[in-house]
Design an enzyme around this catalytic site. Sequence first.
Site, PDB file in Angstrom:
ATOM      1  CE  LYS A  88       2.419   5.162  -2.384  1.00  0.00           C
ATOM      2  NZ  LYS A  88       2.089   4.144  -1.486  1.00  0.00           N
ATOM      3  CB  SER A  91       3.982   0.448  -0.416  1.00  0.00           C
ATOM      4  OG  SER A  91       3.727   1.462  -0.658  1.00  0.00           O
ATOM      5  CB  SER A 121      -2.562   0.142  -3.884  1.00  0.00           C
ATOM      6  OG  SER A 121      -1.825   0.929  -2.978  1.00  0.00           O
TER       7      SER A 121
END
Length: 176
Positions: free
Chosen positions: A164, A166, A45
């Site tokens: 991952k 976030s 992102s």
Amino acid sequence: MLLDGIFAAITTPFYTDETLYLRKLEANVEHYSRSPLAGLLVLGSTGETAHLNDTESAEALTAAANAAAPHKVLIAGVSRESVRATLELAEVAARSSYDAILVRMPSYYHGQLGKLNILNYFRSIADRSALPIVLYNIPQCVHFDLPVDVVAELAHHPNIIGIKDSSGDLERLRQT
């Protein structure tokens, strides 16, 4: 494959007319390659992946891989709204010698996502991808938080090697 160390989620530079600034991307990757980082995440992102079409994404992945030092681990953000489109970009990453791909949930139909649909989406990619998968939970962008029980189930797939997360939710991280 074991992911170990610090990975930088790198940015994707643009010219003022919004076209890719590939030479700057290459220069940045060359610079990061001289650092103690274990590896790089290209087109996460932070890499402005939502602003790139498929051709631009392929160009950015290829340019970054060509500029990276051979000892750096490379992870390619390849998420698209369909299994087929995600796998097409995953093939570009595989041809460019990436080590793994980062895959998030599709976001357009997030309201219709149930446990079986989520499992099917990730398993379909994992079953057909030449590269191992890192799941990407980023609820602030896809408006969906990957359920911990789904992550636990997906962790048993031999081609899914990590996550991952976030979300910023420390309690959730303790659960996964």
